[in-house]
Design an enzyme around this catalytic site. Structure first.
Site, short mmCIF file in Angstrom:
data_model
loop_
_atom_site.label_atom_id
_atom_site.label_comp_id
_atom_site.label_asym_id
_atom_site.label_seq_id
_atom_site.Cartn_x
_atom_site.Cartn_y
_atom_site.Cartn_z
N GLY A 187 -2.13 7.00 7.24
CA GLY A 187 -1.87 8.31 7.82
C GLY A 187 -2.01 8.29 9.34
O GLY A 187 -1.70 7.30 10.00
N SER A 188 -2.54 9.39 9.87
CA SER A 188 -2.50 9.58 11.33
C SER A 188 -3.30 8.57 12.13
O SER A 188 -3.06 8.42 13.34
CB SER A 188 -2.99 10.99 11.67
OG SER A 188 -2.09 11.94 11.11
N THR A 189 -4.28 7.91 11.51
CA THR A 189 -5.01 6.88 12.26
C THR A 189 -4.06 5.78 12.73
O THR A 189 -4.35 5.08 13.70
CB THR A 189 -6.13 6.26 11.40
OG1 THR A 189 -5.57 5.86 10.15
CG2 THR A 189 -7.25 7.26 11.16
#
Lengths: 582, 114
Positions: A277-279
């Site tokens: 995801g956003s990491t």
């Protein structure tokens, strides 16, 4: 006549003597040797596993094992009932074993606890005898269990470090020739110059049991608090790749590993894969900066919550108008990340992903590592560059992601993570020759510094998604992640992986830490809500433990210290050379 | 009872002396020369053998004592490590001594004093 008989008798005697001493000489020498000599098999204990500060994590001790000679047992059912009550074994299974009168040997109970062995001895059951076996003991219980692994009854390492370093810590079995006396029981060594059975080597880990304990405690509390399916924590030293803590939830007690389901015995940070995801946006950002596709001062139209990319509408988690490069990271805009990825291009994005080590095993010295899944760029679909830009459509291990952030933290060098810092054999400590080992340099120091500043904004900027990761006195840099979980090729509503990955102190990082909470239940499922706080608590303790000075000391520091200064308390493995080890 | 040996008679010839049987002495010495080294050799062999066995048993006994001591030490180390488990120490520190986790502002690092 008498003389003739006597001569005949002596002749017969002489002939027999010649027969025994000459013709059958070798035969009787061999028989005598077989009677007097035997071999004693010496199995040295497995080496001890220590943490970074010298605490015992795994040791071998002798344990009593009970066996029976069924034909010597008159009442198998009665004996089974009494044994079962003494050692807590299954009565029916025991009765079945003891009832096999044709057998000369059956195990009753192996590697008993001292109290259970004492209870069984006190029964004085005929036909039940005892021997000793080496048993692996993990005195700190479940602490770092998935990392340590466990040992079978053999004893052979079956998982974790126990398996990866099995040959090193098992020692070598030695057969020594011995003489038996007339009682055939007492023995003495035939040759005292024979070498002793070399014991297994001791291992010193990079893991600090204090930090590990806090990581496991906070992870378990967060998983319980949010009704999550599980979670994991990885903490690395960004300057070397040394693993300071590695926790999984659920976990197990290696002293009774057989009672735990196989799924609980997995070392999640190394063996599980997930969509980051956003990491993962940091990788996109790194590619954008490193390739020069984007200037740090550029601004991007974030489409008010959505973008049509190659014919498909991709929504953001929140509506944004116009964001700077830093704000895309700070507010975690998916549309902004897609814009970055589109500017970078498929080939250069793929190359950066691979340069950070995704899609390849890190080579950590643990058994069963997964490589994750990165599709070759030739096999990407039309919109894959968009999905990959915000961390979907790729599978990584938690260790890979933490290691990539470690590269950002240390100025751009990707190190190979490791958990064993030194091996001690016969009091001589040797550090493995290739540690720390640099795997490559995916980004420049300039890019790493720019990314670090962006990550600081995630925690410090008003509206940043990772504000709960802040630790008083320290600058913290990090990134939140909230990824939908795919099942059978589609993303399932309501199933998320919440995460936070970051490092501290931001300007001179001492630790990199990744916290993942798998499938939190309820309305709070964002990484910034539930993982960032866990990160702060674990890293706060680690900085305290490692004696890392604050960026901003509190006013009046040093006037009334309540606790002695801890600077320099960082646990280190024994220096190579000859040292006294226990 | 009297016999030829018990009759006391005066010695008629005062110059009579006991004469040694030199041949018999030589033979005796020859036997001793052969038998004595053999006996010494046999005795030495028996003594050495018995010493080897005795020392063998002694070594074995000492090795077993050493093994038991080392094993006892290992068991005690495991027990000491078990007793110092973090969760146990934290629980006892909290329940029995009223201790609480250390806060960062209760600590001053060496690097912060300069």
């Amino acid at each position: 006549m008498v003389l003739a008989l006597a001569a005949l008798w002596f002749a017969g005697l002489a002939a027999r003597l010649c027969d025994l001493q000459v013709r059958e000489h070798d035969h009787y020498v061999e028989r005598a040797r077989n009677q007097q000599r035997t071999e004693l098999v010496l199995t040295p204990p497995r080496g001890t596993i220590y943490d970074a500060s010298g605490r015992e994590l795994a040791m071998s001790i002798e344990a009593a094992s009970a066996y029976a000679v069924p034909r010597e047992i008159a009442d198998p059912a009665g004996a089974a009932a009494r044994i079962a009550a003494a050692v807590g074994a299954d009565r029916a299974v025991l009765a079945s074993r003891l009832g096999r009168g044709d057998r000369g040997f059956v195990w009753v109970a192996r590697q008993l606890e001292p109290a259970a062995a004492e209870r069984l001895r006190a029964l004085e059951l005929p036909g039940v005898k005892f021997t000793t076996e080496s048993k692996r003991s993990y005195p700190l219980g479940a602490l770092a269990a998935p990392v340590l692994g466990f040992v079978g009854v053999d004893p052979t390492g079956l998982a974790g470090i126990e398996a990866a370093y099995d040959e090193t810590i098992a020692g070598r079995e030695v057969r020594r020739p011995v003489l038996r006396d007339a009682r055939r029981g007492s023995i003495l060594y035939d040759d005292l110059a024979q070498p002793e059975a070399p014991p297994g080597a001791d291992l010193f880990l990079t893991i600090d049991s204090s930090i590990q304990h806090v990581a496991e405690r906070e992870l378990a509390a967060a998983v319980a608090r949010h009704g999550a399916r599980g979670g994991s924590v990885v903490m690395l030293d960004p300057g070397t790749g040394a693993v300071l803590a590695m926790a999984s939830s659920p976990s197990f007690d290696p002293n009774a590993y057989g009672q735990a389901p196989p799924a609980d015995r997995v070392n999640i940070p190394v063996q599980h894969v997930y969509e980051p995801g956003s990491t993962f946006k940091l990788v996109t950002a790194a590619a954008a900066l490193e390739t020069g596709a984007v200037d740090p001062l550029d601004r991007f139209d974030c489409g008010r919550g959505g973008i049509v990319f190659r014919g498909k509408l991709i929504r953001d988690h929140k509506s944004f108008d116009d964001l700077s490069f830093s704000e895309i990271i700070a507010f975690s805009s998916n549309v902004g990340a897609i814009r970055l990825g589109a500017r970078v291009g498929e080939q250069r994005l793929y190359e950066t992903i691979r340069a950070f080590g995704f899609g390849s095993k890190t080579g950590i010295d643990l058994a069963g590592e997964s490589a994750g899944r990165v599709w070759p760029v030739e096999e990407w679909h039309a919109r894959d560059v968009a999905y990959l830009s915000f961390g979907q459509g790729i599978s990584v291990t938690p260790l890979q992601l933490a290691n990539a952030f470690a590269a950002i933290a240390n100025g751009g060098t990707l190190y190979q993570p490791y958990v064993v810092s030194a091996v001690s054999r016969d009091g001589v400590v040797e550090a493995p020759a290739d540690r720390p080992r640099a795997l490559g340099r995916p980004i420049s120091a300039q890019t790493a510094q720019t990314l670090e500043r962006m990550l600081e904004m995630v925690v410090e900027a008003e509206g940043g998604t990772g504000r709960k990761a802040a630790i008083p006195g320290y600058r913290v840099a990090g990134k939140t992640g909230t990824a939908e979980k795919p099942e059978n090729g589609i993303y399932v509503a309501g199933k998320y992986v919440a995460s936070f990955v970051g490092f501290a102190p931001a300007r001179a990082p001492a630790v990199v830490c990744l916290v993942i909470i798998d499938e939190p239940a309820g309305s709070r499922f964002h990484g910034g809500d539930i993982a960032a706080g866990v990160f702060a608590e674990i890293v706060r303790h680690a900085l305290l433990r490692l004696g890392v000075p604050r960026d901003e000391p509190p006013a009046g520091a040093g006037e009334k210290p309540l606790v002695a200064a801890l600077g320099g308390a960082r646990p280190t493995p024994p220096a190579p050379g000859r040292v006294a080890t226990r | 009872m009297k016999s030829a040996y018990s009759i006391h008679r005066p010695v008629a010839n005062v110059y009579l002396v006991r004469d040694r049987d030199r041949r018999l002495r030589r033979e005796l010495l020859s036997v001793l020369a052969v038998a004595l080294p053999l006996s010494v050799a046999v005795l030495a062999y028996v003594w050495v053998s018995s010493q080897v066995w005795d020392k063998g048993y002694e070594v074995l006994r000492l090795e077993r004592t050493l093994e038991r001591s080392l094993e006892r030490e290992r068991v005690l180390r495991v027990e000491a490590a078990r007793l110092s488990r973090y969760d146990r120490v934290a629980r006892r520190g909290h329940d029995e001594l009223g201790l609480r986790p250390l806060a960062l502002d209760q600590v001053v690092f060496a690097g912060e004093l300069e």
